[in-house]
Every structure is written in C-alpha cells, then in structure tokens.
Design an enzyme around this catalytic site. Structure first.
Site, short mmCIF file in Angstrom:
data_model
loop_
_atom_site.label_atom_id
_atom_site.label_comp_id
_atom_site.label_asym_id
_atom_site.label_seq_id
_atom_site.Cartn_x
_atom_site.Cartn_y
_atom_site.Cartn_z
CE1 TYR A 1 -3.82 2.18 0.52
CE2 TYR A 1 -3.09 2.59 2.75
CZ TYR A 1 -3.95 2.86 1.71
OH TYR A 1 -4.92 3.81 1.86
NE ARG B 1 -6.46 12.06 -5.62
CZ ARG B 1 -6.44 11.11 -4.68
NH1 ARG B 1 -5.43 10.25 -4.59
NH2 ARG B 1 -7.45 10.98 -3.85
CE LYS C 1 -6.91 3.19 -0.91
NZ LYS C 1 -7.11 4.10 0.22
CD GLU D 1 -9.25 4.70 -2.75
OE1 GLU D 1 -10.08 4.11 -2.04
OE2 GLU D 1 -8.57 5.67 -2.33
CG ASP D 2 -6.64 7.12 -5.40
OD1 ASP D 2 -7.20 7.63 -4.42
OD2 ASP D 2 -5.52 6.59 -5.35
CG ASP E 1 -11.08 5.09 0.76
OD1 ASP E 1 -11.48 5.15 1.93
OD2 ASP E 1 -9.92 4.78 0.45
CG ASP E 2 -9.71 9.09 -2.61
OD1 ASP E 2 -8.66 8.81 -2.01
OD2 ASP E 2 -10.10 8.46 -3.62
CG ASN F 1 -0.93 9.04 1.27
OD1 ASN F 1 -0.22 9.11 2.25
ND2 ASN F 1 -2.23 8.82 1.34
N1 LIG Z 1 -4.23 10.29 4.17
C1 LIG Z 1 -5.21 9.79 3.48
O1 LIG Z 1 -5.90 8.85 3.90
C2 LIG Z 1 -5.53 10.37 2.15
C3 LIG Z 1 -4.68 11.20 1.51
N2 LIG Z 1 -5.00 11.71 0.29
C4 LIG Z 1 -3.98 12.52 -0.37
O2 LIG Z 1 -4.44 13.83 -0.49
C5 LIG Z 1 -3.89 14.40 -1.65
C6 LIG Z 1 -5.00 15.11 -2.41
O3 LIG Z 1 -5.97 14.17 -2.82
P1 LIG Z 1 -7.35 14.72 -3.46
O4 LIG Z 1 -7.96 15.73 -2.59
O5 LIG Z 1 -8.18 13.56 -3.80
O6 LIG Z 1 -6.81 15.38 -4.78
P2 LIG Z 1 -7.48 16.54 -5.61
O7 LIG Z 1 -6.77 16.59 -6.90
O8 LIG Z 1 -8.94 16.40 -5.59
O9 LIG Z 1 -7.11 17.84 -4.76
C7 LIG Z 1 -5.82 18.40 -4.67
C8 LIG Z 1 -5.98 19.81 -4.12
O10 LIG Z 1 -4.68 20.35 -3.89
C9 LIG Z 1 -4.65 21.66 -4.44
N3 LIG Z 1 -3.29 22.03 -4.81
C10 LIG Z 1 -2.56 21.57 -5.85
N4 LIG Z 1 -1.39 22.25 -5.91
C11 LIG Z 1 -1.41 23.13 -4.91
C12 LIG Z 1 -0.50 24.13 -4.47
N5 LIG Z 1 0.69 24.32 -5.07
N6 LIG Z 1 -0.83 24.88 -3.39
C13 LIG Z 1 -2.01 24.69 -2.79
N7 LIG Z 1 -2.91 23.77 -3.16
C14 LIG Z 1 -2.60 22.99 -4.21
C15 LIG Z 1 -5.56 21.59 -5.64
O11 LIG Z 1 -5.97 22.89 -6.02
C16 LIG Z 1 -6.70 20.75 -5.07
O12 LIG Z 1 -7.58 21.56 -4.36
C17 LIG Z 1 -3.20 13.27 -2.40
O13 LIG Z 1 -1.83 13.36 -2.18
C18 LIG Z 1 -3.72 12.03 -1.76
O14 LIG Z 1 -2.75 11.02 -1.73
C19 LIG Z 1 -6.19 11.44 -0.31
C20 LIG Z 1 -7.08 10.61 0.28
C21 LIG Z 1 -6.79 9.96 1.53
C1 LIG Z 2 -4.91 6.97 0.97
C2 LIG Z 2 -5.61 7.37 -0.22
O1 LIG Z 2 -6.72 6.92 -0.45
C3 LIG Z 2 -5.01 8.29 -1.13
O2 LIG Z 2 -3.91 8.78 -0.87
O3 LIG Z 2 -5.63 8.54 -2.16
MG LIG Z 3 -7.33 7.26 -2.42
#
Ligand SMILES: NC(=O)C1=CN([C@@H]2O[C@H](COP(=O)(O)OP(=O)(O)OC[C@H]3O[C@@H](n4cnc5c(N)ncnc54)[C@H](O)[C@@H]3O)[C@@H](O)[C@H]2O)C=CC1
Ligand SMILES: CC(=O)C(=O)O
Ligand SMILES: [Mg+2]
Length: 597
Positions: free
Chosen positions: A122, A168, A186, A257-258, A278-279, A422
């Site tokens: 993962y 994504r 997952k 997912e993603d 999930d996200d 991540n």
């Molecule tokens: N810890 C966890 O369980 C999870 C972590 N994530 C992580 O969160 C991150 C974002 O995922 P999503 O929201 O689904 O992606 P997304 O593409 O929907 O959102 C990304 C956001 O970041 C912003 N962004 C991009 N460049 C930027 C910058 N230079 N300055 C400020 N904001 C900026 C974008 O405008 C957008 O609002 C990914 O890295 C993903 O791995 C996502 C889901 C779960």
């Molecule tokens: C953990 C997760 O779902 C993500 O980074 O998109």
């Molecule tokens: Mg995800």
C-alpha cells in the site's frame, strides 16, 4: 527493477483499448482434481508445509524437498527472501508473486507483520509500483460490453470492488490504467485488515483514456492512448458499470477510489447503491477520528480551533466537511463550525470574491470575510488566520516549511499538524521536521507511515491518518448487515469508532490512532459501529443483528472475518482427513486382495 519476463510469469498481460475494464484475475487452478478447487487461489500444491500423506494424495510427493516445514520456518524463509530484495519495488513484486502463488501464506505473513508489509503493498510503495505499472501488470476489456466483461470474472461471490480510473493516484496525478495497483492494494487491506475473503474481492480499473501525455507516448504503456474522456462520457460509462455490477452481484459494495473529480458520481449513486467514495468519505472519517483525540489533547475547545487546509480537492473538502459534522456534534451550529475552516488551493485562499469560478465542491467553504483581500501563499494565510490546525491534502511535498511549522509552534502550545498527502514524497512535511520545528509539541498524523523519531532524549511516535483505518471496516460492516446503501451516519460512525480503540498506554504516548498491529480489531470495531448506524438509518437487511448486544455483535463480526491462519489449518485438516481416507481405502483393497475376496 526486476525483468518483465520474471514478473510476467506471475502476472498475466493483455492488450488495452479505450473504454475498457481492467480486471485482475486470480490464477485459474489447473491440473490435479483436489478438494481445494473451490478456493480460487489455493495453497500451492508445492507449499512446503504440506504433510507427506497429503503430498501423496495430491500427487506431488517427491517433487520438492521431502521434510515438511512448520509455518514459522516457512515464514522465516519468506521474510528472508523479501528482505534480501534490494529495492522496494523488488519487494512489491516478490509479495505480488507470493499472493498469486500461495494466497493464505501471503495473508498470514501480512497479518503477522502489518507494520513491515503494509507500506510495501500500500502507500508508499504502491505509488512507485503504479508509476511503473506498464512494466509489471495489465488486463483490460472493451467498453459498451461491460456486463459481458464482468461475466468473465471467475468468482461467483464477489462481495466488494474497488474501482478507479487512475486519474488521481495518491498524489501522483493521472496514471491511467497503471493505477491498478491501488484497487489491488486497497483490496489486499480489505482481506488483511477486515477479513473479507480474498476471492470476494474484485479490483477494477476503467480505462477512460489519460491526460498523462508521457504515458500516452510511452511504448510500454498498455492503456488507451486517447485523452481523458469528457465528464459526460465518464458518467455514461459509469451508469452502465453500476448496473452491470449490481446485476451480476446484487449485494456488492462498491468503493470509488482515486478519481480526479469524484463528487458527481458520489452524488449520483449514493442513494441507489451500497457505495461510498473513500477519498472524500473514508478520509473524512479517519481524520475526524484522529481529530477527536487531537482536539482533546490540544486543550483548546472545538469552537476555538482555526483550521487551515492546504488542498481543497476531494480529500480536503471531505475532511473539512466531516470535522464540521463533529464540531456540530460538540454543540456548535453548522454555520459557526464551517467558519473554523480556511481552505487553500493552487490559487490561494478560497474566497467568494477571488475572481475565478469556483468548483461546486469548494463553494460551501469559500470565505466571505476576507475584506476583499486575497492571499496567495500558505505563509500569508497562516499569518492572516493564526491557525491551531494545519492540514495538508495538496499533493505538494514539503509545503509545510520549517518557517510555517515554527509559526505554528509559536502560535500554539500543541499545534495540530497533519501532512496527509501520499505517498511519502508528497507529504507536506516529515515527522522529523514537525518534531524538530515545534520542539516536540505538535500533535501529528501523516498519510503515509513515518518511523518514530528520537528528539532530545525522548522517542516520539507518529500517527498514520490514512483511510486504511476505516475503509476496511466500512466495507465489512456494510457487507455483513447487508446494507442497501452507505449513509452519512455510517461514515460518521466509522470515524467515531477509532478513538474507542486507543489503549491507555497509547494515550500516554499521545497516539491519535491505535497501533497498526491491532488493525484487525480496529476494523471489527469500525464494522460494529457501521452496522449500528445502518440499523439506526434503517438501511440494514439482516435484522437479526439488531437483537445482539454490542459485545455479541463484535464477537460475531470477528467470527465472520477470514483468518488466513485458520483458513490454512482448515484446509490442512480437510486434506489430512482425505489423505487418511485414501490410505484407509487403499489398505482395505490391499487386505481384500490378500484375502482374495
Ligand atoms: N491520508 C489519506 O488517507 C488520504 C490522503 N490523500 C492525499 O491527499 C492528496 C490530495 O488528494 P485529493 O484531494 O483527492 O486530490 P485533488 O486533486 O482532488 O485535490 C488536490 C488539491 O490540492 C490543491 N493544490 C494543488 N497544488 C497546490 C499548491 N501548489 N498549493 C495549494 N494547493 C494545491 C488543488 O488545487 C486541489 O484543491 C493526495 O496526495 C492524496 O494522496 C487522499 C485521500 C486519503
Ligand atoms: C490513501 C488514499 O486513499 C489516497 O492517498 O488517495
Ligand atoms: Mg485514495
């Protein structure tokens, strides 16, 4: 990187077309008729623990080293082989091969060594595997024909699917069909953490084209070379997919997912299918669960928190929304709770008068109290807001600079620092940076795992705020109570369950989540909370569970979980008794011959 030839032995390859479904088939068992044939990917016939009589029964006696191993020895050998791999991707491939060759052994080792193995199947290693997926694995079919494609899937009793279009993947952008590592990873956690039977899982990647130009031009890339389809075409495809999934497996739970923009599909399907995103929702719940402890430990009342979110996408908005719900639970009005959040995207602070057209999902949190001022950088926003919490869901590694972390330490006794992007390379800061720049005072959780860190003679332990703490339990609870949909109440309950699993000893170490080694117990507890919420919302169909006490229900849930250790013992018992029967029959016929009967 291991050669493609080596990996192709373990993993089948197929061609790709636009609008196709990529399925990951378990290896079909050929050859000897045996009592394992009902298991899709059974204990290998060459499993070194198989006893001599059973080997005779299977017809494999003499074909591999004669003395049967114990599981302990077998595990020792596997771990030595795993650890001898020089690169993480080598370890990823080794584990993929092990899963294909001997599924129960893979899950035994995963569940015995969660801390070591989870990061390899993962985040973070699955991210690297996806970036290099064309070298590893592929398997697509055509659009317009989805029901027929699904018919090809060999398992009759699929309980859950994780579906992506790869647009994504983690914080790595659009990886097209190479995103397949994520559904597989997952679902491995569904089995390892929540005991969903391996054959009940279906990893699904939809090839809807990719905006990744480098991949489209890469001869190794096996997906469609067309640009990403329009949102309308995507929805048409999904409509067909959802119907086909439910037709083939009426009780299936569907996890999205993603996806680059998952809000429309969540809106469209959440009332008609047992599905969740999930996200948006899983991440929302897991971070809410950690935030409950963080708010308590910060010594600041919920109403006095000010949260700056870097990232206003699916995860950012999902998390903010879920914490609003928690603050409302704590007695605030929704309007007051909403005002505790400042979201920042790539253009700066999200405000109503910023001058660009905001995406629908950002409007709810857009600020209108900025007096016409616009703030471009995180630094400026931190100076303006003076936050108690900074949350990173931006995909921008290192965005929480030492200066920002030091400001947080100056503003707060216990600053809450959650770099959640991540994989590790995208984390907004490392654990070490957070500890050093806040003099060890921060309350910390990250999306990908970090090691404990020693600072000024004290060992600090990071939390892992990753949706893996809830999605396995959400799926398990939904499956077990046969819920017809996944309600907001069920999602909220999954997050609420998390703090109940933190032990006193873990609280003393300021942990915001239970140790990953107890993830199966955590998932069972999450499932119980989810089931109770489903009952409250009247979406459950297995009403007999309503009569159980919470303790009875938790015991029942644990009993239902696939346990690889038990599975292998059951198979061994079954084989032993068959081998004995066979020996008995043979000796009877021998006796008959001797007596000339
Ligand atoms: N810890 C966890 O369980 C999870 C972590 N994530 C992580 O969160 C991150 C974002 O995922 P999503 O929201 O689904 O992606 P997304 O593409 O929907 O959102 C990304 C956001 O970041 C912003 N962004 C991009 N460049 C930027 C910058 N230079 N300055 C400020 N904001 C900026 C974008 O405008 C957008 O609002 C990914 O890295 C993903 O791995 C996502 C889901 C779960
Ligand atoms: C953990 C997760 O779902 C993500 O980074 O998109
Ligand atoms: Mg995800």
């Amino acid at each position: 990187m291991a050669s493609t030839t080596a990996t192709q032995n373990a993993i089948a390859q197929h061609s790709a077309n636009y609008g196709s479904i990529v399925t990951h088939h378990p290896k079909k068992q050929k050859g000897i008729t045996n009592p394992l044939s009902h298991v899709p990917n059974p204990v290998a016939h060459y499993d070194t623990t198989i006893s001599k009589p059973v080997r005779k029964y299977l017809g494999t006696y003499g074909l591999f080293p004669p003395e049967p191993d114990t599981y302990e020895i077998q595990k020792k050998r596997c771990l030595a082989q795993l650890r001898s791999k020089q690169t993480n991707i080598g370890k990823f491939i080794y584990l993929s091969q092990l899963r294909h060759a001997n599924v129960h052994l893979f899950y035994r080792i995963l569940t015995d060594h969660f801390t070591e193995i989870t990061p390899l199947v993962y985040t973070p290693v699955v991210g690297e595997a996806c970036q290099r997926w064309s070298e590893i694995y592929m398997q697509p079919e055509d659009k317009g024909n989805i029901a027929n494609v699904l018919k090809n899937w060999p398992q009759e009793h699929v309980e859950i699917t994780v579906v992506t279009d790869g647009s994504r993947i983690l914080g790595l952008g659009d990886l097209g069909i190479n995103g397949m590592g994520i559904p597989i990873g997952k679902l491995a956690l569904y089995t390892g953490c929540a005991g969903i039977r391996p054959e009940g899982t279906l990893p699904l990647t939809i090839d809807l084209g990719t905006s990744n130009k480098a991949f489209r031009e890469d001869p190794m890339y096996l997906g469609s070379r067309r640009d990403k389809v329009s949102p309308e075409e995507e929805m048409e495809f999904l409509d067909e997919l959802m119907v086909a999934l439910k037709d083939r497996w009426p009780d299936i739970v569907i996890q999205f997912e993603d996806w680059k923009n998952p809000f429309p599909s969540l809106q469209r399907y959440r009332n008609d299918y047992a599905m969740f995103n999930d996200d948006i929702q899983g991440t929302g719940a897991v971070i809410m669960g950690g935030m409950i402890g963080a708010v308590q430990q910060s010594g600041v009342a919920a109403k006095d928190h000010r949260a700056v979110f870097l990232g206003a996408g699916s995860a950012g908005v999902g998390v903010a929304q879920q914490i609003v719900d928690y603050f409302v639970h704590e007695g605030m009005t929704e309007d007051d709770a909403k005002k505790c959040f400042w979201l920042v995207d790539s253009k700066g602070l999200v405000t109503l008068d910023r001058g660009d057209k905001l995406a629908d999902h950002k409007v709810y949190f857009a600020r209108d109290d900025n007096n016409g001022q616009q703030f471009k950088s995180l630094d400026e926003v931190v100076d303006f807001v003076k936050p108690t919490i900074i949350m990173g869901l931006s995909t921008i590694g290192g965005a929480f600079t030492p200066e920002i972390l030091q400001k947080m330490a100056k503003l707060n006794n216990r600053p809450i620092i959650f770099p959640l992007s991540n994989p590790v390379s995208k984390s907004e800061c490392t654990f070490e940076e957070a500890i050093v720049n806040t003099d060890g005072r921060c309350l910390f959780a990250s999306g990908s795992p970090f090691y404990p860190y020693e600072y000024k003679g004290k060992t600090y332990h990071p939390g892992q705020g990753n949706n893996m703490y809830v999605f396995p339990g959400i799926g398990l609870g939904t499956i077990l109570c046969k819920a017809i949909k996944v309600t907001s109440g069920m999602i909220y309950a999954s997050g609420e369950a998390l703090p109940t699993m933190i032990t006193e000893e873990e609280k003393e170490r300021a942990l915001l989540y239970a140790e990953i080694t107890r993830i199966r117990d955590v998932s069972a507890r999450v499932a119980v909370y989810v089931i109770r919420a489903a009952q409250k919302d009247n979406v459950d169909r297995l009403h007999s569970l309503r009569d159980m006490t919470d303790e009875q229900l938790e015991e029942w849930v644990i009993e239902k979980m696939y346990d690889p250790h038990k599975a292998i013992e059951d198979i061994e018992d079954e084989l032993d008794s068959l081998a004995k029967d066979l020996a008995h029959t043979r000796s009877l016929s021998q006796d008959k011959k001797q007596l000339k009967l």
